[in-house]
Design a protein around this motif. Structure first.
Motif, PDB file in Angstrom:
ATOM      1  N   ALA A  80       5.250  10.995  25.816  1.00 35.07           N
ATOM      2  CA  ALA A  80       4.501   9.941  25.138  1.00 35.07           C
ATOM      3  C   ALA A  80       4.043   8.892  26.139  1.00 35.07           C
ATOM      4  O   ALA A  80       4.738   8.611  27.125  1.00 35.07           O
ATOM      5  CB  ALA A  80       5.362   9.298  24.065  1.00 35.07           C
ATOM      6  N   PRO A  81       2.870   8.280  25.940  1.00 40.15           N
ATOM      7  CA  PRO A  81       2.390   7.237  26.846  1.00 40.15           C
ATOM      8  C   PRO A  81       3.379   6.088  27.022  1.00 40.15           C
ATOM      9  O   PRO A  81       3.383   5.425  28.068  1.00 40.15           O
ATOM     10  CB  PRO A  81       1.093   6.770  26.172  1.00 40.15           C
ATOM     11  N   THR A  85       3.483   6.646  32.910  1.00 43.32           N
ATOM     12  CA  THR A  85       2.241   5.958  33.270  1.00 43.32           C
ATOM     13  C   THR A  85       1.120   6.979  33.308  1.00 43.32           C
ATOM     14  O   THR A  85       1.124   7.886  34.133  1.00 43.32           O
ATOM     15  CB  THR A  85       2.377   5.267  34.642  1.00 43.32           C
ATOM     16  N   TYR A  86       0.182   6.841  32.386  1.00 41.62           N
ATOM     17  CA  TYR A  86      -0.929   7.795  32.282  1.00 41.62           C
ATOM     18  C   TYR A  86      -2.093   7.373  33.170  1.00 41.62           C
ATOM     19  O   TYR A  86      -2.213   6.196  33.515  1.00 41.62           O
ATOM     20  CB  TYR A  86      -1.377   7.892  30.818  1.00 41.62           C
ATOM     21  N   PRO A  87      -2.961   8.351  33.564  1.00 44.94           N
ATOM     22  CA  PRO A  87      -2.956   9.775  33.211  1.00 44.94           C
ATOM     23  C   PRO A  87      -1.935  10.565  34.012  1.00 44.94           C
ATOM     24  O   PRO A  87      -1.446  10.108  35.054  1.00 44.94           O
ATOM     25  CB  PRO A  87      -4.379  10.210  33.546  1.00 44.94           C
ATOM     26  N   TYR A 111      -4.369  15.109  32.494  1.00 49.35           N
ATOM     27  CA  TYR A 111      -3.960  15.041  31.093  1.00 49.35           C
ATOM     28  C   TYR A 111      -3.920  13.571  30.700  1.00 49.35           C
ATOM     29  O   TYR A 111      -3.145  12.786  31.240  1.00 49.35           O
ATOM     30  CB  TYR A 111      -2.588  15.682  30.934  1.00 49.35           C
ATOM     31  N   SER A 112      -4.779  13.186  29.759  1.00 47.38           N
ATOM     32  CA  SER A 112      -4.971  11.772  29.421  1.00 47.38           C
ATOM     33  C   SER A 112      -4.191  11.381  28.169  1.00 47.38           C
ATOM     34  O   SER A 112      -3.652  12.220  27.449  1.00 47.38           O
ATOM     35  CB  SER A 112      -6.455  11.498  29.196  1.00 47.38           C
ATOM     36  N   GLU A 113      -4.172  10.079  27.902  1.00 46.94           N
ATOM     37  CA  GLU A 113      -3.563   9.590  26.669  1.00 46.94           C
ATOM     38  C   GLU A 113      -4.258  10.183  25.451  1.00 46.94           C
ATOM     39  O   GLU A 113      -3.620  10.505  24.447  1.00 46.94           O
ATOM     40  CB  GLU A 113      -3.616   8.061  26.621  1.00 46.94           C
ATOM     41  N   TYR A 116      -2.975  13.655  24.806  1.00 42.43           N
ATOM     42  CA  TYR A 116      -1.663  13.621  24.157  1.00 42.43           C
ATOM     43  C   TYR A 116      -1.799  13.254  22.681  1.00 42.43           C
ATOM     44  O   TYR A 116      -1.207  13.891  21.801  1.00 42.43           O
ATOM     45  CB  TYR A 116      -0.735  12.625  24.860  1.00 42.43           C
ATOM     46  N   ALA A 117      -2.609  12.227  22.403  1.00 41.62           N
ATOM     47  CA  ALA A 117      -2.733  11.716  21.041  1.00 41.62           C
ATOM     48  C   ALA A 117      -3.352  12.730  20.087  1.00 41.62           C
ATOM     49  O   ALA A 117      -3.152  12.655  18.871  1.00 41.62           O
ATOM     50  CB  ALA A 117      -3.559  10.436  21.033  1.00 41.62           C
ATOM     51  N   PRO A 121       2.321  16.364  21.148  1.00 39.55           N
ATOM     52  CA  PRO A 121       1.298  16.390  22.196  1.00 39.55           C
ATOM     53  C   PRO A 121       0.131  17.321  21.851  1.00 39.55           C
ATOM     54  O   PRO A 121       0.315  18.375  21.251  1.00 39.55           O
ATOM     55  CB  PRO A 121       2.059  16.961  23.389  1.00 39.55           C
ATOM     56  N   ASP A 147       3.243  11.725  36.706  1.00 44.31           N
ATOM     57  CA  ASP A 147       2.532  10.597  36.108  1.00 44.31           C
ATOM     58  C   ASP A 147       1.915   9.728  37.190  1.00 44.31           C
ATOM     59  O   ASP A 147       2.121   9.945  38.393  1.00 44.31           O
ATOM     60  CB  ASP A 147       3.433   9.806  35.159  1.00 44.31           C
TER      61      ASP A 147
END
Length: 214
Positions: A80-81, A85-87, A111-113, A116-117, A121, A147
């Protein structure tokens, strides 16, 4: 018999990027926790932090298929974001003979937020150029996740590579050849290639197993 890269439980940040790690007999990358060494299982959303690199979850490689010089990989990362620390940088490797370590670096994907959203995931499909890579039958692909703060995971489980071969794509009487879908199976998107023997007008309709247009 040994471990390739071992990070003690109090190592807070160590980015391991683009490395060839293979033929060690034990884990290629071992993130130790307070209980000691050994493979760290993924936990939903990855809230655990009591160990090396915050015990970053590994990617889940759902499928991998090669069509000529292109490798298509579908994967997700259950982090989870709020817990990283994303991406995330996801690196892909050809596994060694044991299928557990990354012997040949293939490339990376982001792989971005938003990825995931999409499914918490969510699944993402990466396309890699492997035109110069030997990928014999039986090859497996595995991955790591790092990350933006530099916390790298252990190697994921290896995923067998499916091969799209020309032998399965025999032209019909009109000179049309339809390639196998990649990735296959998939629950999101797939690529199908239609080849023509000569310029002509064609209509393409994709049907599911029940004959419904998709």
């Amino acid at each position: 018999v040994r471990r390739g890269i071992a990070l003690g439980a109090f190592v807070r940040r160590a980015a391991l990027l683009g490395n060839r790690v293979f033929a060690n007999g034990l884990l290629g990358i071992d993130l130790e926790d307070l209980s000691g060494r050994g493979a760290t299982p993924n936990d939903p959303a990855d809230p655990d932090e009591q160990g090396a690199n915050r015990l970053q979850n590994t990617p889940n490689v759902a499928s991998a298929s090669r069509d000529g010089g292109t490798l298509t990989v579908t994967y997700s990362v259950d982090t989870a974001p709020a817990n990283a620390t994303y991406p995330l940088r996801v690196e892909f490797f050809v596994a060694d003979a044991d299928g557990t370590e990354g012997q040949i670096f293939l490339g990376a994907d982001t792989y971005s937020e938003a990825d995931y959203a999409a499914g918490a995931p969510g699944a993402r499909t990466a396309t890699l150029d492997v035109s110069g890579v030997a990928l014999p039958e039986g090859s497996r692909v595995l991955a790591t996740a790092t990350d933006a703060a530099g916390h790298t995971s252990e190697f994921s489980a290896g995923q067998p590579v499916a091969f799209v071969t020309a032998a399965a794509d025999t032209p019909d009487e009109h000179g049309l050849r339809l390639g196998a879908p990649a990735p296959n199976p998939t629950s999101t998107r797939a690529l199908l290639t239609l080849s023509l023997a000569a310029p002509q007008a064609v209509r393409v309709e994709v049907l599911d197993a029940l004959g419904r247009a998709v």
